[in-house]
Design a protein around this motif. Structure first.
Motif, PDB file in Angstrom:
ATOM      1  N   LEU A 185       3.744   0.893   2.290  1.00 38.64           N
ATOM      2  CA  LEU A 185       3.689   0.512   3.309  1.00 38.64           C
ATOM      3  C   LEU A 185       3.251  -0.779   3.339  1.00 38.64           C
ATOM      4  CD1 LEU A 185       3.590   2.007   6.511  1.00 38.64           C
ATOM      5  CD2 LEU A 185       1.441   2.100   6.016  1.00 38.64           C
ATOM      6  N   GLY A 186       4.290  -1.959   3.215  1.00 33.23           N
ATOM      7  CA  GLY A 186       3.921  -3.088   2.750  1.00 33.23           C
ATOM      8  C   GLY A 186       3.628  -4.039   4.453  1.00 33.23           C
ATOM      9  N   PRO A 187       3.203  -5.054   4.576  1.00 33.69           N
ATOM     10  CA  PRO A 187       3.906  -6.168   6.079  1.00 33.69           C
ATOM     11  C   PRO A 187       5.206  -6.199   6.281  1.00 33.69           C
ATOM     12  CG  PRO A 187       3.143  -7.370   4.129  1.00 33.69           C
ATOM     13  CD  PRO A 187       2.898  -5.824   3.452  1.00 33.69           C
ATOM     14  N   ASP A 188       5.788  -5.852   5.632  1.00 33.73           N
ATOM     15  CA  ASP A 188       7.510  -5.682   6.418  1.00 33.73           C
ATOM     16  C   ASP A 188       7.749  -4.317   6.277  1.00 33.73           C
ATOM     17  OD1 ASP A 188       7.222  -9.372   5.895  1.00 33.73           O
ATOM     18  OD2 ASP A 188       8.554  -8.910   3.644  1.00 33.73           O
ATOM     19  N   ARG A 189       7.201  -4.011   6.184  1.00 36.43           N
ATOM     20  CA  ARG A 189       7.265  -1.872   6.468  1.00 36.43           C
ATOM     21  C   ARG A 189       7.821  -1.666   8.044  1.00 36.43           C
ATOM     22  NH1 ARG A 189      10.713   1.902   4.611  1.00 36.43           N
ATOM     23  NH2 ARG A 189       9.221   3.413   3.084  1.00 36.43           N
ATOM     24  N   LYS A 190       8.269  -1.098   8.669  1.00 38.91           N
ATOM     25  CA  LYS A 190       8.703  -1.223   9.803  1.00 38.91           C
ATOM     26  C   LYS A 190       8.620   0.635  10.470  1.00 38.91           C
ATOM     27  CE  LYS A 190      11.111  -5.158  12.159  1.00 38.91           C
ATOM     28  NZ  LYS A 190      10.072  -5.666  11.854  1.00 38.91           N
ATOM     29  N   LEU A 191       7.295   0.699  11.121  1.00 30.63           N
ATOM     30  CA  LEU A 191       7.563   2.113  11.370  1.00 30.63           C
ATOM     31  C   LEU A 191       8.022   2.612  12.939  1.00 30.63           C
ATOM     32  CD1 LEU A 191       4.579   3.058   9.297  1.00 30.63           C
ATOM     33  CD2 LEU A 191       6.424   3.591   8.837  1.00 30.63           C
ATOM     34  N   ALA A 192       8.459   3.930  12.826  1.00 29.71           N
ATOM     35  CA  ALA A 192       9.271   4.518  13.524  1.00 29.71           C
ATOM     36  C   ALA A 192       8.685   4.243  15.098  1.00 29.71           C
ATOM     37  CB  ALA A 192      10.725   5.578  13.918  1.00 29.71           C
ATOM     38  N   ARG A 193       7.603   4.793  14.990  1.00 28.43           N
ATOM     39  CA  ARG A 193       6.460   4.963  16.119  1.00 28.43           C
ATOM     40  C   ARG A 193       5.465   4.634  16.290  1.00 28.43           C
ATOM     41  NH1 ARG A 193       8.275  11.355  16.426  1.00 28.43           N
ATOM     42  NH2 ARG A 193       5.295  11.289  16.397  1.00 28.43           N
ATOM     43  N   GLU A 194       4.459   3.862  14.935  1.00 27.72           N
ATOM     44  CA  GLU A 194       3.055   3.785  14.401  1.00 27.72           C
ATOM     45  C   GLU A 194       3.715   1.870  14.356  1.00 27.72           C
ATOM     46  OE1 GLU A 194       0.128   5.616  14.783  1.00 27.72           O
ATOM     47  OE2 GLU A 194       2.253   6.674  15.494  1.00 27.72           O
ATOM     48  N   MET A 240       0.428  -1.352  -0.246  1.00 31.14           N
ATOM     49  CA  MET A 240       0.595   0.319   0.005  1.00 31.14           C
ATOM     50  C   MET A 240       0.854   1.458   0.224  1.00 31.14           C
ATOM     51  SD  MET A 240      -2.206   0.614   2.471  1.00 31.14           S
ATOM     52  CE  MET A 240      -4.485   0.150   2.458  1.00 31.14           C
ATOM     53  N   ARG A 241       0.400   2.357  -0.842  1.00 34.07           N
ATOM     54  CA  ARG A 241       1.371   3.584  -0.886  1.00 34.07           C
ATOM     55  C   ARG A 241       0.535   4.654   0.236  1.00 34.07           C
ATOM     56  NH1 ARG A 241       5.645   4.483  -3.729  1.00 34.07           N
ATOM     57  NH2 ARG A 241       5.569   2.457  -5.138  1.00 34.07           N
ATOM     58  N   CYS A 242       1.294   5.002   0.398  1.00 30.30           N
ATOM     59  CA  CYS A 242       0.801   6.614   1.577  1.00 30.30           C
ATOM     60  C   CYS A 242       2.224   7.825   1.304  1.00 30.30           C
ATOM     61  CB  CYS A 242       0.889   5.547   2.622  1.00 30.30           C
ATOM     62  SG  CYS A 242       2.277   5.696   3.640  1.00 30.30           S
ATOM     63  N   PHE A 243       1.412   8.506   1.584  1.00 28.24           N
ATOM     64  CA  PHE A 243       1.604   9.598   1.009  1.00 28.24           C
ATOM     65  C   PHE A 243       1.945  10.385   2.871  1.00 28.24           C
ATOM     66  CE2 PHE A 243      -0.242   8.644  -1.954  1.00 28.24           C
ATOM     67  CZ  PHE A 243       1.112   8.458  -3.276  1.00 28.24           C
ATOM     68  N   VAL A 244       2.918  11.299   3.035  1.00 27.98           N
ATOM     69  CA  VAL A 244       2.814  11.743   4.672  1.00 27.98           C
ATOM     70  C   VAL A 244       2.975  13.763   4.792  1.00 27.98           C
ATOM     71  CG1 VAL A 244       4.399  11.467   6.624  1.00 27.98           C
ATOM     72  CG2 VAL A 244       4.077   9.371   5.342  1.00 27.98           C
ATOM     73  N   TYR A 245       2.568  13.533   5.598  1.00 30.95           N
ATOM     74  CA  TYR A 245       2.448  15.393   6.008  1.00 30.95           C
ATOM     75  C   TYR A 245       2.277  15.500   7.228  1.00 30.95           C
ATOM     76  CZ  TYR A 245       0.433  14.503   1.486  1.00 30.95           C
ATOM     77  OH  TYR A 245       0.150  14.226  -0.213  1.00 30.95           O
ATOM     78  N   ARG A 246       3.618  16.479   7.007  1.00 25.35           N
ATOM     79  CA  ARG A 246       4.123  17.498   8.434  1.00 25.35           C
ATOM     80  C   ARG A 246       2.714  18.368   8.775  1.00 25.35           C
ATOM     81  NH1 ARG A 246       9.587  19.492   8.388  1.00 25.35           N
ATOM     82  NH2 ARG A 246       9.932  17.154   7.869  1.00 25.35           N
ATOM     83  N   SER A 247       2.648  18.666  10.068  1.00 23.59           N
ATOM     84  CA  SER A 247       0.725  19.543  10.191  1.00 23.59           C
ATOM     85  C   SER A 247       2.099  21.104  10.786  1.00 23.59           C
ATOM     86  CB  SER A 247       1.126  19.279  11.464  1.00 23.59           C
ATOM     87  OG  SER A 247       0.036  20.232  11.970  1.00 23.59           O
ATOM     88  N   VAL A 269      -1.705   1.570  10.904  1.00 24.25           N
ATOM     89  CA  VAL A 269      -1.699   2.845   9.811  1.00 24.25           C
ATOM     90  C   VAL A 269      -2.564   1.701   8.386  1.00 24.25           C
ATOM     91  CG1 VAL A 269      -0.180   3.694   8.148  1.00 24.25           C
ATOM     92  CG2 VAL A 269       0.049   3.786  10.590  1.00 24.25           C
ATOM     93  N   ARG A 270      -1.797   0.987   8.086  1.00 27.77           N
ATOM     94  CA  ARG A 270      -3.270   0.635   6.334  1.00 27.77           C
ATOM     95  C   ARG A 270      -4.021   0.664   7.077  1.00 27.77           C
ATOM     96  NH1 ARG A 270       1.191  -3.211   7.251  1.00 27.77           N
ATOM     97  NH2 ARG A 270       0.328  -4.387   7.722  1.00 27.77           N
ATOM     98  N   ALA A 271      -4.878  -0.140   8.461  1.00 25.73           N
ATOM     99  CA  ALA A 271      -5.955  -0.388   8.593  1.00 25.73           C
ATOM    100  C   ALA A 271      -6.582   0.487   8.829  1.00 25.73           C
ATOM    101  CB  ALA A 271      -6.356  -1.374   9.775  1.00 25.73           C
ATOM    102  N   ASN A 272      -6.211   1.868   9.191  1.00 25.56           N
ATOM    103  CA  ASN A 272      -6.366   3.351   8.538  1.00 25.56           C
ATOM    104  C   ASN A 272      -6.634   4.089   7.730  1.00 25.56           C
ATOM    105  OD1 ASN A 272      -6.989   3.344  11.308  1.00 25.56           O
ATOM    106  ND2 ASN A 272      -5.690   4.453  12.275  1.00 25.56           N
ATOM    107  N   LEU A 273      -5.873   3.885   6.911  1.00 24.89           N
ATOM    108  CA  LEU A 273      -5.609   3.618   5.241  1.00 24.89           C
ATOM    109  C   LEU A 273      -6.951   3.275   4.593  1.00 24.89           C
ATOM    110  CD1 LEU A 273      -1.326   4.242   4.711  1.00 24.89           C
ATOM    111  CD2 LEU A 273      -3.246   6.449   5.310  1.00 24.89           C
ATOM    112  N   ALA A 274      -7.488   2.323   4.494  1.00 25.05           N
ATOM    113  CA  ALA A 274      -8.269   1.515   4.040  1.00 25.05           C
ATOM    114  C   ALA A 274      -9.669   1.881   4.257  1.00 25.05           C
ATOM    115  CB  ALA A 274      -7.740   0.173   4.339  1.00 25.05           C
ATOM    116  N   GLY A 275      -9.603   1.613   5.590  1.00 24.46           N
ATOM    117  CA  GLY A 275     -10.961   2.128   6.734  1.00 24.46           C
ATOM    118  C   GLY A 275     -11.611   3.656   6.089  1.00 24.46           C
ATOM    119  N   GLN A 276     -10.671   4.867   6.693  1.00 33.75           N
ATOM    120  CA  GLN A 276     -10.919   6.207   5.970  1.00 33.75           C
ATOM    121  C   GLN A 276      -9.844   6.997   5.587  1.00 33.75           C
ATOM    122  OE1 GLN A 276     -10.341   6.890  10.409  1.00 33.75           O
ATOM    123  NE2 GLN A 276      -8.577   7.402  10.891  1.00 33.75           N
ATOM    124  N   GLY A 277      -9.253   6.613   5.067  1.00 33.90           N
ATOM    125  CA  GLY A 277      -8.170   7.340   3.726  1.00 33.90           C
ATOM    126  C   GLY A 277      -7.234   7.811   4.983  1.00 33.90           C
TER     127      GLY A 277
END
Length: 83
Positions: A46-55, A1-8, A60-68
């Motif tokens: 963001l595949g199943p083998d991807r690790k993230l530092a704080r999440e 799953m491809r995703c795009f990250v933005y900073r507030s 993250v994948r479930a939230n992206l799939a469910g709510q975008g």
């Protein structure tokens, strides 16, 4: 799953992951207002083998799939009362 990250621009150490690039309309209006301008940080796969530092990548994948989107808030700071 491809995703795009933005900073507030308003909330330090707060990041928004979007399922589609610049799909800011997927965020509820009050949340968009609270986050301020969102600056693009990176695009990642963001595949199943991807690790993230704080999440948890599965969350993250479930939230992206469910709510975008997924919001990454700053880490909690433990405050000691001196004991």
């Amino acid at each position: 799953m491809r995703c795009f990250v933005y900073r507030s621009s308003r909330r330090e150490q707060t990041y928004v992951y979007l399922a589609e690039r610049d799909a800011f309309d997927s965020l509820p209006a009050p949340l968009r207002g609270a986050l301020g301008e969102l600056g693009f940080v990176l695009e990642l796969e963001l595949g199943p083998d991807r690790k993230l530092a704080r999440e948890d990548p599965a969350v993250v994948r479930a939230n992206l799939a469910g709510q975008g989107f997924h919001i990454q808030f700053p880490p909690r700071v433990e405050v000691s009362d001196g004991e």
